[in-house]
Design an enzyme around this catalytic site. Structure first.
Site, PDB file in Angstrom:
ATOM      1  N   THR A  47     -45.795  68.064  -8.184  1.00  0.00           N
ATOM      2  CA  THR A  47     -45.263  67.291  -9.305  1.00  0.00           C
ATOM      3  C   THR A  47     -45.480  68.076 -10.598  1.00  0.00           C
ATOM      4  O   THR A  47     -46.447  68.805 -10.714  1.00  0.00           O
ATOM      5  CB  THR A  47     -46.059  65.976  -9.340  1.00  0.00           C
ATOM      6  OG1 THR A  47     -45.751  65.252  -8.167  1.00  0.00           O
ATOM      7  CG2 THR A  47     -45.775  65.144 -10.568  1.00  0.00           C
ATOM      8  N   THR A  55     -50.955  63.719 -11.777  1.00  0.00           N
ATOM      9  CA  THR A  55     -50.441  64.164 -10.487  1.00  0.00           C
ATOM     10  C   THR A  55     -51.475  63.835  -9.424  1.00  0.00           C
ATOM     11  O   THR A  55     -52.672  63.969  -9.671  1.00  0.00           O
ATOM     12  CB  THR A  55     -50.124  65.667 -10.470  1.00  0.00           C
ATOM     13  OG1 THR A  55     -49.760  66.039  -9.128  1.00  0.00           O
ATOM     14  CG2 THR A  55     -51.309  66.529 -10.906  1.00  0.00           C
ATOM     15  N   GLY A  56     -51.022  63.388  -8.274  1.00  0.00           N
ATOM     16  CA  GLY A  56     -51.971  63.064  -7.205  1.00  0.00           C
ATOM     17  C   GLY A  56     -51.426  61.984  -6.294  1.00  0.00           C
ATOM     18  O   GLY A  56     -50.217  61.773  -6.221  1.00  0.00           O
ATOM     19  N   THR A  57     -52.319  61.312  -5.620  1.00  0.00           N
ATOM     20  CA  THR A  57     -51.952  60.274  -4.656  1.00  0.00           C
ATOM     21  C   THR A  57     -51.373  59.068  -5.403  1.00  0.00           C
ATOM     22  O   THR A  57     -52.109  58.206  -5.887  1.00  0.00           O
ATOM     23  CB  THR A  57     -53.195  59.846  -3.860  1.00  0.00           C
ATOM     24  OG1 THR A  57     -54.302  59.832  -4.759  1.00  0.00           O
ATOM     25  CG2 THR A  57     -53.526  60.826  -2.765  1.00  0.00           C
ATOM     26  N   GLY A  58     -50.051  59.040  -5.468  1.00  0.00           N
ATOM     27  CA  GLY A  58     -49.342  58.119  -6.343  1.00  0.00           C
ATOM     28  C   GLY A  58     -49.739  56.661  -6.222  1.00  0.00           C
ATOM     29  O   GLY A  58     -49.913  55.969  -7.233  1.00  0.00           O
ATOM     30  N   ARG A  86     -39.322  54.529  -1.488  1.00  0.00           N
ATOM     31  CA  ARG A  86     -40.674  54.508  -2.064  1.00  0.00           C
ATOM     32  C   ARG A  86     -40.646  55.065  -3.495  1.00  0.00           C
ATOM     33  O   ARG A  86     -40.004  56.057  -3.782  1.00  0.00           O
ATOM     34  CB  ARG A  86     -41.597  55.367  -1.204  1.00  0.00           C
ATOM     35  CG  ARG A  86     -43.035  55.505  -1.725  1.00  0.00           C
ATOM     36  CD  ARG A  86     -43.247  56.775  -2.510  1.00  0.00           C
ATOM     37  NE  ARG A  86     -44.673  56.995  -2.823  1.00  0.00           N
ATOM     38  CZ  ARG A  86     -45.113  57.939  -3.630  1.00  0.00           C
ATOM     39  NH1 ARG A  86     -44.278  58.756  -4.219  1.00  0.00           N
ATOM     40  NH2 ARG A  86     -46.406  58.074  -3.865  1.00  0.00           N
ATOM     41  N   VAL A  87     -41.340  54.409  -4.391  1.00  0.00           N
ATOM     42  CA  VAL A  87     -41.458  54.901  -5.758  1.00  0.00           C
ATOM     43  C   VAL A  87     -42.936  55.145  -6.040  1.00  0.00           C
ATOM     44  O   VAL A  87     -43.776  54.304  -5.724  1.00  0.00           O
ATOM     45  CB  VAL A  87     -40.876  53.877  -6.758  1.00  0.00           C
ATOM     46  CG1 VAL A  87     -41.128  54.321  -8.193  1.00  0.00           C
ATOM     47  CG2 VAL A  87     -39.374  53.697  -6.522  1.00  0.00           C
ATOM     48  N   GLY A  88     -43.234  56.296  -6.626  1.00  0.00           N
ATOM     49  CA  GLY A  88     -44.633  56.640  -6.912  1.00  0.00           C
ATOM     50  C   GLY A  88     -45.006  56.395  -8.358  1.00  0.00           C
ATOM     51  O   GLY A  88     -44.267  55.759  -9.120  1.00  0.00           O
TER      52      GLY A  88
HETATM   53  N1  ASP Z   1     -47.994  61.529  -7.799  1.00  0.00           N
HETATM   54  C1  ASP Z   1     -46.858  61.978  -7.030  1.00  0.00           C
HETATM   55  C2  ASP Z   1     -46.343  60.816  -6.229  1.00  0.00           C
HETATM   56  O1  ASP Z   1     -47.146  60.125  -5.617  1.00  0.00           O
HETATM   57  C3  ASP Z   1     -47.155  63.108  -6.110  1.00  0.00           C
HETATM   58  C4  ASP Z   1     -47.971  64.257  -6.695  1.00  0.00           C
HETATM   59  O2  ASP Z   1     -48.310  64.227  -7.869  1.00  0.00           O
HETATM   60  O3  ASP Z   1     -48.237  65.208  -5.958  1.00  0.00           O
HETATM   61  O4  ASP Z   1     -45.156  60.632  -6.139  1.00  0.00           O
END
Ligand code: ASP
Length: 326
Positions: free
Chosen positions: A194, A245-248, A222-224
């Site tokens: 991301t 950024t990370g586990t949405g 799916r929406v993050g």
């Molecule tokens: N945060 C993003 C999502 O979950 C993925 C990511 O940042 O790697 O869509």
């Protein structure tokens, strides 16, 4: 804010741009020298693009867009071209942007034909009465506003396709920013992420933006967090601009970006500590990732609880600073 000038009449008001390109298990042993150089180059291009806007007296919003478009156009990052595939074999992009001076915000979710989703998020903010548009409605809106529309094949890259096949075979949901911990040489594609940017312009205004393809093998629809104001993106001149950024799913549940900004505004917690507190909350319920944070004085933090995060910053001196590993 009153512009500061030095004795030569040059505007010395602080300007600052901070960017990220995803966080994950990114270690030196897992990134070839060529890839490291390629990432460094695009991060530097992104910083330079945003800095040119700020240096010319442009707005933090325009700087955020300029910086993110460079990364969306690069196949190295999971945003725009090079985005990951959903379980249905399609590409669905999320993006959002926020103006810290007005608290105006715009976002798009699950769009499939917009070359630069960050521009569409901006169009929603400036050209509609809404904050968030999704799916076909968002794609149609972008076309109506004259944004560049592409065939979905534009986003396709072979390595993302291979990544999907692997995820399907392993029945896994691949956190795009995550690599398989025990694999000595995981696929290079698993560490691309991301993208996001936060900026401070000469007028003292903050802005933040984030853009992503989400997770490999995510359920279609799916929406993050990246398209959710307060979770993946937040900006308020009174506190900070944040991009995550990370586990949405977990960034949504901890309202990560707003959470960080609220600590700064209401509890007067320093930026770095606020970001670390948020990341600790995220870790406590099984998530990980990173945050970039910037305040209206130009103080900034680039924090992550993973092994690495593609990141960089540039300020008044115009010197590009890029980092990848912890
Ligand atoms: N945060 C993003 C999502 O979950 C993925 C990511 O940042 O790697 O869509």
């Amino acid at each position: 804010m009153i512009a500061r000038t030095n004795t030569a009449g040059v505007d010395t008001s602080p300007i600052r741009l901070v960017i990220h390109g995803g966080a994950g298990t990114i270690t030196r042993s897992k990134l070839t020298a060529e890839l490291e150089q390629a990432y460094t180059q695009v991060l530097a291009q992104s910083l330079t693009a945003g800095h040119s806007v700020l240096e010319a007296g442009g707005s933090s919003i325009d700087a955020v867009i300029a910086a993110i478009v460079v990364m969306e156009d690069s196949p190295l990052f999971n945003a725009g071209k090079g985005a990951v595939f959903s379980n249905a074999g399609g590409i669905e992009l999320d993006a959002s942007i926020m103006d810290g001076s007005t608290l105006m915000a715009g976002s798009v979710a699950a769009v499939t034909t917009i070359r630069n989703p960050i521009r569409a998020a901006h169009a929603v903010m400036t050209n509609s009465e809404h904050v968030m548009l999704m799916g076909q409605g968002a794609d149609a809106f972008a076309a109506e506003k004259g944004l560049e529309i592409v065939d979905s094949s534009y986003f396709y890259t072979q390595f993302r396709w291979n990544q999907l096949q692997k995820a399907i075979a392993e029945e896994r949901l691949l956190q795009d920013h995550d690599m398989v911990p025990d694999t000595p040489q995981p696929d290079a594609d698993e560490k691309r992420g991301t993208v996001g940017a936060v900026a401070l312009d000469r007028h003292g205004n903050l802005a933040a933006g984030t853009s992503t393809g989400g997770l490999t093998n995510k359920r279609f629809g799916r929406v993050g967090d990246s398209s959710i104001i307060g979770a993946g993106t937040y900006a308020d001149n009174r506190s900070v601009a944040v991009s995550a950024t990370g586990t949405g799913e977990i960034f949504i549940r901890t309202v990560a970006a707003f959470n960080t900004a609220a600590q700064v505004r209401l509890q007067h917690i320093p930026l770095t500590e606020a970001a670390d507190n948020t990341l600790a909350e995220i870790a406590a319920i099984g998530g990980d990732g990173g945050l970039i944070v910037l305040d209206a004085k130009g103080n900034y933090a680039m924090r992550f609880n993973t092994r690495g995060m593609f990141r960089g910053t540039i300020g008044n001196d115009g010197i590009v600073r890029v980092g990848i590993f912890s």
